[in-house]
Design a protein around this motif. Structure first.
Motif, PDB file in Angstrom:
ATOM      1  N   GLU A 119       0.831  -1.200   0.000  1.00 40.61           N
ATOM      2  CA  GLU A 119       0.000   0.000   0.000  1.00 40.61           C
ATOM      3  C   GLU A 119       0.869   1.254   0.000  1.00 40.61           C
ATOM      4  O   GLU A 119       2.004   1.251   0.486  1.00 40.61           O
ATOM      5  N   SER A 120       0.291   2.330  -0.503  1.00 47.03           N
ATOM      6  CA  SER A 120       0.957   3.627  -0.469  1.00 47.03           C
ATOM      7  C   SER A 120      -0.098   4.720  -0.546  1.00 47.03           C
ATOM      8  O   SER A 120      -1.255   4.449  -0.889  1.00 47.03           O
ATOM      9  N   GLY A 121       0.312   5.934  -0.197  1.00 47.59           N
ATOM     10  CA  GLY A 121      -0.566   7.076  -0.380  1.00 47.59           C
ATOM     11  C   GLY A 121      -1.123   7.699   0.872  1.00 47.59           C
ATOM     12  O   GLY A 121      -1.796   8.724   0.814  1.00 47.59           O
ATOM     13  N   GLY A 122      -0.872   7.100   2.020  1.00 45.15           N
ATOM     14  CA  GLY A 122      -1.375   7.696   3.248  1.00 45.15           C
ATOM     15  C   GLY A 122      -0.602   8.951   3.609  1.00 45.15           C
ATOM     16  O   GLY A 122       0.391   9.300   2.974  1.00 45.15           O
ATOM     17  N   GLY A 123      -1.071   9.647   4.629  1.00 45.17           N
ATOM     18  CA  GLY A 123      -0.389  10.853   5.068  1.00 45.17           C
ATOM     19  C   GLY A 123      -1.282  11.747   5.881  1.00 45.17           C
ATOM     20  O   GLY A 123      -2.353  11.340   6.327  1.00 45.17           O
ATOM     21  N   LEU A 124      -0.812  12.977   6.067  1.00 39.49           N
ATOM     22  CA  LEU A 124      -1.536  13.979   6.840  1.00 39.49           C
ATOM     23  C   LEU A 124      -2.190  14.969   5.887  1.00 39.49           C
ATOM     24  O   LEU A 124      -1.538  15.486   4.964  1.00 39.49           O
ATOM     25  N   VAL A 125      -3.458  15.242   6.118  1.00 43.29           N
ATOM     26  CA  VAL A 125      -4.192  16.169   5.271  1.00 43.29           C
ATOM     27  C   VAL A 125      -5.166  16.959   6.133  1.00 43.29           C
ATOM     28  O   VAL A 125      -5.634  16.450   7.162  1.00 43.29           O
ATOM     29  N   GLN A 126      -5.454  18.179   5.719  1.00 47.33           N
ATOM     30  CA  GLN A 126      -6.439  18.975   6.446  1.00 47.33           C
ATOM     31  C   GLN A 126      -7.851  18.547   6.074  1.00 47.33           C
ATOM     32  O   GLN A 126      -8.089  18.006   4.980  1.00 47.33           O
ATOM     33  N   GLY A 138      -2.828  -6.114   3.230  1.00 45.37           N
ATOM     34  CA  GLY A 138      -1.684  -5.220   3.166  1.00 45.37           C
ATOM     35  C   GLY A 138      -1.214  -4.870   4.564  1.00 45.37           C
ATOM     36  O   GLY A 138      -1.840  -5.233   5.558  1.00 45.37           O
ATOM     37  N   GLN A 139      -0.125  -4.118   4.615  1.00 44.27           N
ATOM     38  CA  GLN A 139       0.486  -3.791   5.901  1.00 44.27           C
ATOM     39  C   GLN A 139      -0.188  -2.606   6.577  1.00 44.27           C
ATOM     40  O   GLN A 139       0.029  -2.368   7.768  1.00 44.27           O
ATOM     41  N   GLY A 140      -0.985  -1.887   5.842  1.00 45.90           N
ATOM     42  CA  GLY A 140      -1.676  -0.728   6.405  1.00 45.90           C
ATOM     43  C   GLY A 140      -0.947   0.569   6.108  1.00 45.90           C
ATOM     44  O   GLY A 140       0.287   0.606   6.074  1.00 45.90           O
ATOM     45  N   THR A 141      -1.726   1.622   5.910  1.00 44.61           N
ATOM     46  CA  THR A 141      -1.158   2.952   5.701  1.00 44.61           C
ATOM     47  C   THR A 141      -1.979   3.950   6.511  1.00 44.61           C
ATOM     48  O   THR A 141      -3.207   3.887   6.517  1.00 44.61           O
ATOM     49  N   LEU A 142      -1.295   4.836   7.215  1.00 44.04           N
ATOM     50  CA  LEU A 142      -1.967   5.749   8.129  1.00 44.04           C
ATOM     51  C   LEU A 142      -2.465   6.981   7.394  1.00 44.04           C
ATOM     52  O   LEU A 142      -1.716   7.637   6.662  1.00 44.04           O
ATOM     53  N   VAL A 143      -3.721   7.289   7.631  1.00 49.20           N
ATOM     54  CA  VAL A 143      -4.336   8.523   7.131  1.00 49.20           C
ATOM     55  C   VAL A 143      -4.742   9.359   8.336  1.00 49.20           C
ATOM     56  O   VAL A 143      -5.485   8.878   9.202  1.00 49.20           O
ATOM     57  N   THR A 144      -4.231  10.569   8.400  1.00 50.40           N
ATOM     58  CA  THR A 144      -4.554  11.479   9.489  1.00 50.40           C
ATOM     59  C   THR A 144      -5.172  12.740   8.915  1.00 50.40           C
ATOM     60  O   THR A 144      -4.567  13.390   8.058  1.00 50.40           O
ATOM     61  N   VAL A 145      -6.369  13.064   9.381  1.00 51.17           N
ATOM     62  CA  VAL A 145      -7.083  14.251   8.915  1.00 51.17           C
ATOM     63  C   VAL A 145      -7.175  15.235  10.065  1.00 51.17           C
ATOM     64  O   VAL A 145      -7.787  14.935  11.097  1.00 51.17           O
ATOM     65  N   SER A 146      -6.570  16.389   9.889  1.00 49.48           N
ATOM     66  CA  SER A 146      -6.576  17.401  10.950  1.00 49.48           C
ATOM     67  C   SER A 146      -7.751  18.361  10.761  1.00 49.48           C
ATOM     68  O   SER A 146      -8.172  18.645   9.643  1.00 49.48           O
ATOM     69  N   SER A 147      -8.233  18.858  11.887  1.00 53.51           N
ATOM     70  CA  SER A 147      -9.400  19.768  11.832  1.00 53.51           C
ATOM     71  C   SER A 147      -8.961  21.216  11.706  1.00 53.51           C
ATOM     72  O   SER A 147      -7.802  21.544  11.813  1.00 53.51           O
TER      73      SER A 147
END
Length: 121
Positions: free
Chosen positions: A6-13, A112-121
């Motif tokens: 997997e790919s593409g996770g990350g931090l987004v507003q 898959g191994q998992g990918t972290l998605v973090t959504v900030s407020s």
């Protein structure tokens, strides 16, 4: 050996977009179904979206109209386009595949191994 990467996770507003990818590799003969799951901290893993070999898709209610699952059969890859992201979408996202594999032929469920998605407020 069969694996999902997997790919593409990350931090987004909040309100932003991300696209997750999951590529299957190994002795794959066929793909019956592909899906994305997610697990938020302290919660159980939940099904987010699925796509079967014929192209039919399903979504959990909380992501309908915002997320789109798609697949590229030539690349053995499944995508999850996530738009209008909300803080409650924050989770580790896992790819899941129901694969026909050789050596001898059998169906195999792979994660898959998992990918972290973090959504900030």
């Amino acid at each position: 050996q069969v694996q999902l990467v997997e790919s593409g996770g990350g931090l987004v507003q909040a309100g932003g977009s991300l696209r997750l990818s999951c590529a299957a590799s190994g002795s794959i003969v066929s793909i019956r179904g592909l899906g994305w799951y997610r697990q938020a901290p302290g919660k159980q893993r939940e099904l987010v979206a699925t796509i079967i070999s014929g192209g039919a898709t399903t979504y959990t209610d909380s992501v309908k109209g915002r997320f789109t699952i798609s697949r590229d059969n030539a690349k053995n890859t499944v995508y999850l386009q996530m738009n209008s992201l909300k803080p409650e979408d924050t989770a580790v996202y896992y790819c899941n595949a129901d694969l026909g594999v050789t050596g001898p032929f059998r169906y195999l469920e792979v994660w898959g191994q998992g990918t972290l998605v973090t959504v900030s407020s």
